[in-house]
Design a protein around this motif. Sequence first.
Motif, PDB file in Angstrom:
ATOM      1  N   PHE A 374       0.828  -1.209   0.000  1.00 16.88           N
ATOM      2  CA  PHE A 374       0.000   0.000   0.000  1.00 16.88           C
ATOM      3  C   PHE A 374       0.864   1.262   0.000  1.00 16.88           C
ATOM      4  CE2 PHE A 374      -1.857   3.535   2.336  1.00 16.88           C
ATOM      5  CZ  PHE A 374      -2.981   3.788   1.567  1.00 16.88           C
ATOM      6  N   ARG A 375       1.899   1.293   0.822  1.00 18.18           N
ATOM      7  CA  ARG A 375       2.747   2.503   0.891  1.00 18.18           C
ATOM      8  C   ARG A 375       3.400   2.773  -0.446  1.00 18.18           C
ATOM      9  NH1 ARG A 375       1.454   5.662   5.388  1.00 18.18           N
ATOM     10  NH2 ARG A 375       0.415   4.156   6.737  1.00 18.18           N
ATOM     11  N   SER A 376       3.740   1.731  -1.166  1.00 17.08           N
ATOM     12  CA  SER A 376       4.306   1.899  -2.502  1.00 17.08           C
ATOM     13  C   SER A 376       3.279   2.525  -3.445  1.00 17.08           C
ATOM     14  CB  SER A 376       4.768   0.546  -3.042  1.00 17.08           C
ATOM     15  OG  SER A 376       5.251   0.667  -4.360  1.00 17.08           O
ATOM     16  N   LEU A 377       2.027   2.056  -3.345  1.00 20.12           N
ATOM     17  CA  LEU A 377       0.953   2.643  -4.162  1.00 20.12           C
ATOM     18  C   LEU A 377       0.771   4.112  -3.820  1.00 20.12           C
ATOM     19  CD1 LEU A 377      -1.490   2.496  -6.095  1.00 20.12           C
ATOM     20  CD2 LEU A 377      -2.856   1.700  -4.143  1.00 20.12           C
ATOM     21  N   LEU A 378       0.789   4.446  -2.539  1.00 17.30           N
ATOM     22  CA  LEU A 378       0.628   5.831  -2.121  1.00 17.30           C
ATOM     23  C   LEU A 378       1.751   6.704  -2.661  1.00 17.30           C
ATOM     24  CD1 LEU A 378      -0.826   7.996  -0.464  1.00 17.30           C
ATOM     25  CD2 LEU A 378       0.474   7.247   1.542  1.00 17.30           C
ATOM     26  N   ARG A 379       2.986   6.233  -2.555  1.00 13.86           N
ATOM     27  CA  ARG A 379       4.129   7.015  -3.068  1.00 13.86           C
ATOM     28  C   ARG A 379       4.005   7.235  -4.563  1.00 13.86           C
ATOM     29  NH1 ARG A 379       7.039   3.662   0.618  1.00 13.86           N
ATOM     30  NH2 ARG A 379       7.561   2.218  -1.067  1.00 13.86           N
ATOM     31  N   GLU A 380       3.685   6.193  -5.298  1.00  9.58           N
ATOM     32  CA  GLU A 380       3.590   6.311  -6.757  1.00  9.58           C
ATOM     33  C   GLU A 380       2.444   7.236  -7.160  1.00  9.58           C
ATOM     34  OE1 GLU A 380       3.615   2.546  -8.809  1.00  9.58           O
ATOM     35  OE2 GLU A 380       4.967   1.692  -7.303  1.00  9.58           O
ATOM     36  N   THR A 381       1.338   7.185  -6.427  1.00 11.92           N
ATOM     37  CA  THR A 381       0.197   8.057  -6.735  1.00 11.92           C
ATOM     38  C   THR A 381       0.539   9.514  -6.491  1.00 11.92           C
ATOM     39  OG1 THR A 381      -1.343   6.271  -6.137  1.00 11.92           O
ATOM     40  CG2 THR A 381      -2.225   8.506  -6.219  1.00 11.92           C
ATOM     41  N   VAL A 382       1.168   9.807  -5.369  1.00 13.17           N
ATOM     42  CA  VAL A 382       1.564  11.186  -5.064  1.00 13.17           C
ATOM     43  C   VAL A 382       2.564  11.696  -6.099  1.00 13.17           C
ATOM     44  CG1 VAL A 382       2.854  12.602  -3.413  1.00 13.17           C
ATOM     45  CG2 VAL A 382       1.052  11.064  -2.602  1.00 13.17           C
ATOM     46  N   ARG A 383       3.524  10.889  -6.469  1.00 10.67           N
ATOM     47  CA  ARG A 383       4.528  11.314  -7.445  1.00 10.67           C
ATOM     48  C   ARG A 383       3.915  11.559  -8.819  1.00 10.67           C
ATOM     49  NH1 ARG A 383       8.716   6.701  -5.295  1.00 10.67           N
ATOM     50  NH2 ARG A 383       9.533   7.882  -3.497  1.00 10.67           N
ATOM     51  N   ALA A 384       2.867  10.817  -9.132  1.00  9.73           N
ATOM     52  CA  ALA A 384       2.206  10.996 -10.429  1.00  9.73           C
ATOM     53  C   ALA A 384       1.311  12.229 -10.457  1.00  9.73           C
ATOM     54  CB  ALA A 384       1.386   9.760 -10.770  1.00  9.73           C
ATOM     55  N   MET A 385       0.813  12.652  -9.290  1.00  6.23           N
ATOM     56  CA  MET A 385      -0.183  13.723  -9.240  1.00  6.23           C
ATOM     57  C   MET A 385       0.381  15.098  -8.923  1.00  6.23           C
ATOM     58  SD  MET A 385      -3.717  12.345  -7.619  1.00  6.23           S
ATOM     59  CE  MET A 385      -4.388  13.952  -7.998  1.00  6.23           C
ATOM     60  N   TYR A 386       1.482  15.166  -8.194  1.00  3.94           N
ATOM     61  CA  TYR A 386       1.960  16.449  -7.683  1.00  3.94           C
ATOM     62  C   TYR A 386       3.373  16.744  -8.159  1.00  3.94           C
ATOM     63  CZ  TYR A 386      -2.047  15.899  -4.579  1.00  3.94           C
ATOM     64  OH  TYR A 386      -3.315  15.727  -4.089  1.00  3.94           O
ATOM     65  N   PRO A 387       3.732  18.025  -8.272  1.00  2.00           N
ATOM     66  CA  PRO A 387       5.104  18.377  -8.685  1.00  2.00           C
ATOM     67  C   PRO A 387       6.123  17.915  -7.644  1.00  2.00           C
ATOM     68  CG  PRO A 387       3.877  20.335  -7.997  1.00  2.00           C
ATOM     69  CD  PRO A 387       2.886  19.207  -8.063  1.00  2.00           C
ATOM     70  N   VAL A 388       7.360  17.768  -8.082  1.00  2.00           N
ATOM     71  CA  VAL A 388       8.400  17.179  -7.242  1.00  2.00           C
ATOM     72  C   VAL A 388       8.547  17.915  -5.913  1.00  2.00           C
ATOM     73  CG1 VAL A 388      10.881  16.729  -7.073  1.00  2.00           C
ATOM     74  CG2 VAL A 388       9.665  16.251  -9.208  1.00  2.00           C
ATOM     75  N   HIS A 389       8.483  19.257  -5.952  1.00  2.00           N
ATOM     76  CA  HIS A 389       8.722  20.007  -4.720  1.00  2.00           C
ATOM     77  C   HIS A 389       7.597  19.835  -3.688  1.00  2.00           C
ATOM     78  CE1 HIS A 389       6.135  22.835  -6.933  1.00  2.00           C
ATOM     79  NE2 HIS A 389       5.808  23.337  -5.750  1.00  2.00           N
ATOM     80  N   GLU A 390       6.459  19.203  -4.092  1.00  2.00           N
ATOM     81  CA  GLU A 390       5.362  18.971  -3.157  1.00  2.00           C
ATOM     82  C   GLU A 390       5.252  17.517  -2.702  1.00  2.00           C
ATOM     83  OE1 GLU A 390       2.170  22.482  -4.213  1.00  2.00           O
ATOM     84  OE2 GLU A 390       1.858  20.517  -5.134  1.00  2.00           O
ATOM     85  N   HIS A 391       6.121  16.657  -3.205  1.00  2.00           N
ATOM     86  CA  HIS A 391       6.019  15.238  -2.867  1.00  2.00           C
ATOM     87  C   HIS A 391       6.097  15.000  -1.366  1.00  2.00           C
ATOM     88  CE1 HIS A 391       7.258  13.675  -7.128  1.00  2.00           C
ATOM     89  NE2 HIS A 391       6.089  14.283  -7.103  1.00  2.00           N
TER      90      HIS A 391
END
Length: 411
Positions: A374-391
């Motif tokens: 699940f944590r991997s899914l969360l990380r990948e989703t955030v990285r796909a949706m938000y700019p790098v400086h907001e990860h």
Amino acid sequence: MADVEHTIGMLLGTEDDWPRAYEQLLRRVGNVSGPDGRSHRALPVRVTIEPFNLRDKPRHDLVIDRLAYWYYHPREWLKKIALMDDVYLLNSPFTFQSMEKHAAYCAMMRLGLKVPETVLVPFKNPLENSRWAYTAARYNRPFDLEATAASVGYPLWMKPYDGGAWVGVSKIRNLDELHSAYDASGERLMHLQASVEGYDVFARSLSIGPETMVMKFRPEQPMHARYEVDHGFLSADAGDEVVTISRLVNAFFRWEFNSCESLVRGDDVHPIDYANACPDVALTSLHYYFPWAMTALLRWTVFCVVTGRKPRLDMDTRAYFEVADSDRTYAEKLREYRRLADDYFEIDRYREFCEKNLKNVDDIVYDWVTSEEFRSLLRETVRAMYPVHEHEKFLAHFGGLIDAWISDQGR
């Protein structure tokens, strides 16, 4: 190896977070005992779009549709497999036009719900059509926009009759705003709807099958902050009415994956948007409530395929209209609507099945949410949706909300 294997198709657009979650969880569910005494297993598959012969036999037992509302080719495939093959669909493709709000308003007004006063006004700029000029010249009556708005009352909302995601929605407080918004509407057909002023809370309820989660919604916030985690924001009566309205809408239109928005003032519930049969279930939107949504989707889809629940394409509107036309009080009508909705969803049979055959689903979801998967899914989703400086910020934000859900499970 299960005695019976069921294929659950997912017809998807751009989303990938919840489909991955559902796929991972459904595989963890494994074999389930059915009322027929056999062992059943449901397998997820993503539906592809390709030519189909109308006599082709589909491989799917059930389809979760998130695409065909606007993509016409798969819509026609859904109609075919519903009419010819009895494939179970969570949302009927035959009532899609009701998702354009207008018919949904009409139906629930007909049933006596407290929908705000609503008027449909003609196009500001009619769509291109060679027949328009003749028809308009002969049959269109001039209308007074200001008088029409005054009949609804200020403040009011101008909103597209087929709207979604708050696009094209304007609050109108005076004549200048009225004309400005109407001029900007262009080729969009618009409703004028009375504003429910002084409301106490904006409630958004997500329903999947016979399960409903009512959430406190803050539309003025960015999407990641719109759902506030609050477990006591409605009275028991108002909360029950929101649930009843949500399930009534779904049973009436044959939608089993839908959201409903209501404004609650005291104990008065005013449904304002309840035709969302492709609701937002993104991890980054629901966050704390995401595990509940996946749990409900797992339980309902497995119940449907394992028990052989039959799709009901007919709407049976007369049963609801007879209640609406009776001399029952509003509270008595709501109770009867709830009974009709519970009958449609076979709620007793569903609960019995879940208690007997899916008791481990809560544990499966909990173990998955606390896993690295699940944590991997969360990380990948955030990285796909938000700019790098907001990860980093959003990983902490959503991680904290998920940790709150884990803590609240009391394990």
